[in-house]
Design an enzyme around this catalytic site. Structure first.
Site, PDB file in Angstrom:
ATOM      1  N   ASP A  37       0.835  -1.206   0.000  1.00 50.91           N
ATOM      2  CA  ASP A  37       0.000   0.000   0.000  1.00 50.91           C
ATOM      3  C   ASP A  37       0.869   1.257   0.000  1.00 50.91           C
ATOM      4  O   ASP A  37       2.083   1.181   0.154  1.00 50.91           O
ATOM      5  CB  ASP A  37      -0.957  -0.004   1.212  1.00 50.91           C
ATOM      6  N   ASN A  76      -7.101  -2.078  14.605  1.00 50.42           N
ATOM      7  CA  ASN A  76      -8.494  -2.405  14.273  1.00 50.42           C
ATOM      8  C   ASN A  76      -8.574  -3.633  13.349  1.00 50.42           C
ATOM      9  O   ASN A  76      -9.580  -3.858  12.704  1.00 50.42           O
ATOM     10  CB  ASN A  76      -9.193  -1.205  13.612  1.00 50.42           C
ATOM     11  N   HIS A 127      -6.974  -4.193  10.601  1.00 48.45           N
ATOM     12  CA  HIS A 127      -6.829  -4.018   9.153  1.00 48.45           C
ATOM     13  C   HIS A 127      -5.553  -4.695   8.665  1.00 48.45           C
ATOM     14  O   HIS A 127      -4.599  -4.868   9.417  1.00 48.45           O
ATOM     15  CB  HIS A 127      -6.889  -2.537   8.741  1.00 48.45           C
ATOM     16  N   GLU A 147      -9.531  -1.140   5.686  1.00 53.01           N
ATOM     17  CA  GLU A 147     -10.139  -0.776   6.959  1.00 53.01           C
ATOM     18  C   GLU A 147     -11.396  -1.622   7.206  1.00 53.01           C
ATOM     19  O   GLU A 147     -11.954  -2.198   6.260  1.00 53.01           O
ATOM     20  CB  GLU A 147     -10.517   0.710   6.930  1.00 53.01           C
TER      21      GLU A 147
HETATM   22  C1  GLP Z   1      -0.260   0.577   8.371  1.00 51.27           C
HETATM   23  C2  GLP Z   1       0.017  -0.275   7.172  1.00 51.27           C
HETATM   24  C3  GLP Z   1      -0.253  -1.709   7.492  1.00 51.27           C
HETATM   25  C4  GLP Z   1       0.440  -2.082   8.784  1.00 51.27           C
HETATM   26  C5  GLP Z   1      -0.095  -1.255   9.909  1.00 51.27           C
HETATM   27  C6  GLP Z   1       0.487  -1.624  11.267  1.00 51.27           C
HETATM   28  O1  GLP Z   1      -1.602   0.794   8.537  1.00 51.27           O
HETATM   29  N1  GLP Z   1      -0.761   0.091   6.047  1.00 51.27           N
HETATM   30  O2  GLP Z   1       0.188  -2.507   6.434  1.00 51.27           O
HETATM   31  O3  GLP Z   1       0.208  -3.416   9.045  1.00 51.27           O
HETATM   32  O4  GLP Z   1       0.261   0.075   9.580  1.00 51.27           O
HETATM   33  O5  GLP Z   1       1.503  -0.744  11.612  1.00 51.27           O
HETATM   34  P1  GLP Z   1       2.498  -0.991  12.804  1.00 51.27           P
HETATM   35  O6  GLP Z   1       3.336  -2.145  12.422  1.00 51.27           O
HETATM   36  O7  GLP Z   1       3.275   0.279  12.874  1.00 51.27           O
HETATM   37  O8  GLP Z   1       1.679  -1.256  14.018  1.00 51.27           O
END
Ligand code: GLP
Length: 260
Positions: free
Chosen positions: A66, A135, A137, A142
């Site tokens: 993404d 959440n 995702h 989302e």
């Molecule tokens: C973002 C990314 C996700 C990732 C998430 C978790 O939202 N788009 O791909 O899994 O962050 O982030 P973190 O690893 O910083 O908790």
């Protein structure tokens, strides 16, 4: 879903070994790359395997999961910069083999469709890395995302903006749109490797692994995947009802892999 519960350092070592195994078996494999704090120790470990154990990424093709819409590739906080600095520049992964959605395109929806087509043209993803939002995702899918969704533009939720904004420049913090592989796109990957650590992820892990399959917890779609592995540390595993079963099953699984 295979659930691996380990202390953090061991968990990253095992996840990196799984990726190394993929690359050894298929040096021209296609990896799906995730970003976020969870991926930092993983990319550190992959860089270490490259530097000290000769793991080569020279034949690998990579696709970003993404990216924020409107963020330039070099901007601090852009996912492209994250992957470039944390993985590509520390290994022999070729810059031209790393693909990302064209987030600065005039027409992001068309850029998302083009990205999906590029993925297909590359033969699809062999191994997809995934973190987990608080959440539940995955990517930027989302809650409410269609379980069959393809790469498209998504609006980010307030909780995701709050969770991801920390330490980012204001210009990135204000981005409310992202291009993300869809849940259907992710399910097409031949293997999915999802990592979650820390107490803030305990609810998301429980929903992903043991909850009903629902768009309200997008990670739960991984229950439909034939080869999904969740690597979680003790804190992130705290909400799992079958925690002891997973530990036991994993011990037996490893015995089998050792041929015992
Ligand atoms: C973002 C990314 C996700 C990732 C998430 C978790 O939202 N788009 O791909 O899994 O962050 O982030 P973190 O690893 O910083 O908790």
């Amino acid at each position: 879903m295979r659930v691996v519960i380990e202390r953090e350092a061991e968990l990253y070592r095992l996840a990196a070994r799984r990726i190394a195994r993929e690359i050894h078996a298929k040096p021209g494999c296609v990896l799906g790359l995730a970003t976020g704090r969870t991926m930092i120790p993983l990319y550190d470990e992959l860089a270490r395997l490259y530097a000290s154990e000769g793991l080569s990424f020279a034949g690998v093709t990579a696709f970003h999961l993404d990216e924020y819409v409107g963020v330039a590739p070099d901007e601090p906080g852009s996912f492209r910069r994250f992957v470039r600095e944390r993985l590509q520049q520390r290994t022999d992964l070729r810059p031209e083999a790393v693909h990302a959605p064209d987030a600065s395109a005039h027409d992001p929806a068309a850029a998302a469709r083009a990205y999906e087509a590029a993925l297909r043209a590359a033969g699809g993803i062999d191994l997809q890395l995934l973190g987990l939002g608080v959440n539940a995702h995955i990517g930027f899918n989302e809650p409410g995302s269609s379980l069959a969704s393809r790469t498209r533009v998504k609006t980010l939720s307030d909780e995701t903006l709050a969770a991801n904004g920390e330490g980012l420049p204001a210009v990135v913090r204000q981005r409310r749109l992202a291009i993300t592989m869809g849940l259907g796109t992710i399910l097409d990957a031949r293997t999915c490797l999802c990592i979650a650590t820390g107490p803030a992820k305990a609810g998301a892990v429980a929903a992903t692994v043991e909850g009903p399959v629902t768009a309200s917890a997008p990670g739960s779609v991984l229950q439909l995947h034939p080869d999904a592995i969740a690597y979680v540390d003790e804190a992130a595993a705290a909400g799992l009802l079958r925690r002891r079963y997973y530990l036991d099953a994993e011990a037996r699984e490893r015995q089998l892999e050792r041929g015992e």
